[in-house]
Design an enzyme around this catalytic site. Structure first.
Site, mmCIF file in Angstrom:
data_model
loop_
_atom_site.group_PDB
_atom_site.id
_atom_site.type_symbol
_atom_site.label_atom_id
_atom_site.label_comp_id
_atom_site.label_asym_id
_atom_site.label_seq_id
_atom_site.Cartn_x
_atom_site.Cartn_y
_atom_site.Cartn_z
ATOM 1 N N ASP A 84 90.132 -50.473 74.483
ATOM 2 C CA ASP A 84 90.678 -49.584 75.502
ATOM 3 C C ASP A 84 90.062 -49.796 76.884
ATOM 4 O OD1 ASP A 84 88.225 -48.626 74.648
ATOM 5 O OD2 ASP A 84 88.841 -46.521 74.516
ATOM 6 N N THR A 108 78.483 -51.922 80.256
ATOM 7 C CA THR A 108 79.065 -51.901 78.922
ATOM 8 C C THR A 108 80.115 -50.793 78.876
ATOM 9 O OG1 THR A 108 78.557 -51.816 76.554
ATOM 10 C CG2 THR A 108 77.383 -50.279 77.973
ATOM 11 N N HIS A 156 78.264 0.285 57.359
ATOM 12 C CA HIS A 156 78.894 -0.116 56.094
ATOM 13 C C HIS A 156 80.365 0.319 56.069
ATOM 14 C CE1 HIS A 156 74.693 -0.602 54.856
ATOM 15 N NE2 HIS A 156 74.519 0.613 55.315
ATOM 16 N N SER A 286 106.587 -6.631 64.011
ATOM 17 C CA SER A 286 106.987 -7.140 62.706
ATOM 18 C C SER A 286 108.492 -7.350 62.703
ATOM 19 C CB SER A 286 106.595 -6.155 61.596
ATOM 20 O OG SER A 286 107.207 -6.506 60.371
ATOM 21 N N ARG A 326 73.466 -47.911 68.231
ATOM 22 C CA ARG A 326 74.770 -47.248 68.149
ATOM 23 C C ARG A 326 75.545 -47.713 66.933
ATOM 24 N NH1 ARG A 326 79.997 -46.940 71.443
ATOM 25 N NH2 ARG A 326 80.116 -45.382 69.814
#
Length: 482
Positions: A84, A108, A156, A286, A326
């Site tokens: 690429d 690079t 709770h 709904s 790498r």
């Protein structure tokens, strides 16, 4: 093929903002590569590489924004060379013939791919930092408005001591403040990979400058400055360390837990009919049950928050298996997980901003639920009041225990209202405090310091945290996509 015949991720096609989608777009990626090549050439020329002409620099500057035709041409070239970056070096060179020989000089592929990624991470964090600031600001307004309104607390998911609507919101805000802190830390820690060469040794650049180490270091520093970064990572392999991605995605995944918790609280409150997310005038809850007002915004938050939380593992696993300088098994997953993390965080924040701007509170329902549970919670106050009138605590406790069980039976087995107070009013034993019962049952006397805590938190902690970001705060209406 039509676009309707191909899968597209709903993150970009359905939910995310245009500004966030743009950061991770092909055009921005390839345009950023060109900016990197330009700034590398500028720095190399400044440091004495005379093979780079002013004409080459000018031509590159003129053609930074990649066109649709060039993207297509590069794609065709990539199908031939199977690389690429080299496909785009070739395409940029055709557009800028004066620069064709010096584009990517000494670099690079990771010079453009990794440095571009770091630029995207920085820019993406800028977007979500602004959004979380506004979520905090609007939730703070909500907390301030309702700081005094008593509401039943839940532990709770069972009735507990009273708090206030505003105080509960501060629990969400405090976690969002921690997320803001984490976002800013992660954003400010992002450095540039810089100019490091094939395996991070800068060997190619040392050759370009004929062994002049000072110039190679100056090149690394100058490119970093030209790209608007304060820091460059001092050592790298071919790539920047993928551990950086852990530090980047970690705060986003942590925020996902905050978002999920807040949205879940609101969903539960919607079921209780105490607080609801915004519901548009023509919104349908709904397709079958026309009366429904489903909390679809909060459900979207919970759904996408689970996805965002899971992406942290991608970063951890990828960083752990990078070999030596790498490997390439990081590439494909990072193309998915990094944009996905920021797009998802962006969606969550936009949705939370919409929710926090229009939360609907139902005081009468809240008041009714308090009246159902408060008599049980008031028993300690009643015991103390009776003792002050001369009664034995143990005797009062037993009388209250018996009446409480009778009232509880009415509620649980007969489906009736809590009639504990009526029973107390009809029990001669409690006659000394009959006239005090209304005062003893005032809800605002059961919220402790919730109003004061809320006010102090907003004026001190929130104000201090948002001070550096005041210019980002706006009151714009936030509309959601479908």
């Amino acid at each position: 093929m039509s676009d309707f015949d191909k899968y597209t991720t709903p993150l970009s096609s359905r939910y995310a903002s245009e500004e966030m989608s743009s950061i991770f777009s092909l055009r921005n990626r390839f345009t950023t590569w060109r900016k990197l090549w330009l700034n590398l050439a500028i720095a190399e020329k400044e440091l004495g590489l005379n093979i780079i002409s002013d004409e080459a620099i000018a031509e590159m500057e003129k053609n930074l924004e990649i066109s649709d035709e060039e993207i297509k041409a590069a794609s065709i070239q990539e199908s031939i060379v199977r690389h690429d970056v080299m496909a785009h070096v070739h395409t940029f060179g055709e557009t800028c013939p004066s620069a064709a020989g010096i584009i990517h000089l000494g670099a690079t592929s990771c010079f453009v791919t990794d440095n571009a990624d770091l630029i995207f991470l920085r820019d993406a964090y800028d977007i979500i930092i602004a959004k979380i600031v506004n979520v905090i600001d609007r939730l703070s307004e909500f907390a301030e408005t309702y700081k005094d309104m008593p509401v039943l607390g839940w532990t709770h998911f069972q009735p507990a001591q009273l708090t206030t609507v505003g105080k509960r919101a501060t629990l969400w805000i405090q976690e969002l403040l921690w997320d803001l802190r984490n976002f800013v830390r992660a954003r400010n820690d992002i450095g540039l990979r810089g100019v490091k060469g094939t395996t991070g040794t800068q060997a190619s650049f040392l050759s370009l400058f004929h062994g002049d180490h000072d110039k190679v270091e100056a090149l690394d520093k100058r490119v970093t400055e030209l790209l608007g970064f304060d820091t460059v990572y001092p050592v790298t392999g071919q790539t920047y360390s993928r551990k950086i991605d852990i530090d980047i995605i970690g705060p986003l995944s942590s925020f996902a837990a905050t978002a999920h918790k807040m949205a879940t609280d609101i969903r539960l409150l919607a079921n209780l009919k105490e607080i609801e997310e915004p519901f548009e005038k023509q919104q349908i809850g709904s397709s079958a049950m026309a009366y429904k007002r489903n909390p679809m915004r909060c459900e979207r938050v919970c759904s996408l928050a689970r996805h965002l939380g899971s992406l942290y593992n991608d970063a951890v696993q990828t960083a752990s298996v990078q070999w030596f300088e790498r490997t390439l098994d990081d590439s494909a997953i990072r193309r998915i997980s990094i944009p996905s993390a920021f797009l998802t965080a962006d969606i969550l924040l936009s949705t939370l901003l919409n929710i926090s701007s229009g939360l609907v509170v139902y005081p009468k329902v809240i008041e009714k639920r308090i009246k159902m549970e408060l008599p049980f919670m008031a028993t300690e106050n009643i015991i103390m009041a009776m003792v002050e009138k001369g009664a034995s605590r143990q005797e009062v406790h037993e009388e209250i225990r018996v009446l409480s069980h009778q009232a509880s039976n009415v509620v649980k087995n007969e489906g009736g209202d809590n009639d504990l107070i009526e029973r107390i009013k009809n029990t001669e034993f409690f006659k000394p405090i009959w006239n005090d019962l209304d005062t003893l049952l005032r809800p605002e006397t059961f919220v402790g310091r919730a109003p004061q805590q809320t006010e102090k938190f907003i004026k001190n902690d929130v104000a201090k945290a948002l001070e550096p970001f005041k210019s980002m705060i706006n009151k714009e209406e936030v509309k959601l996509s479908v």
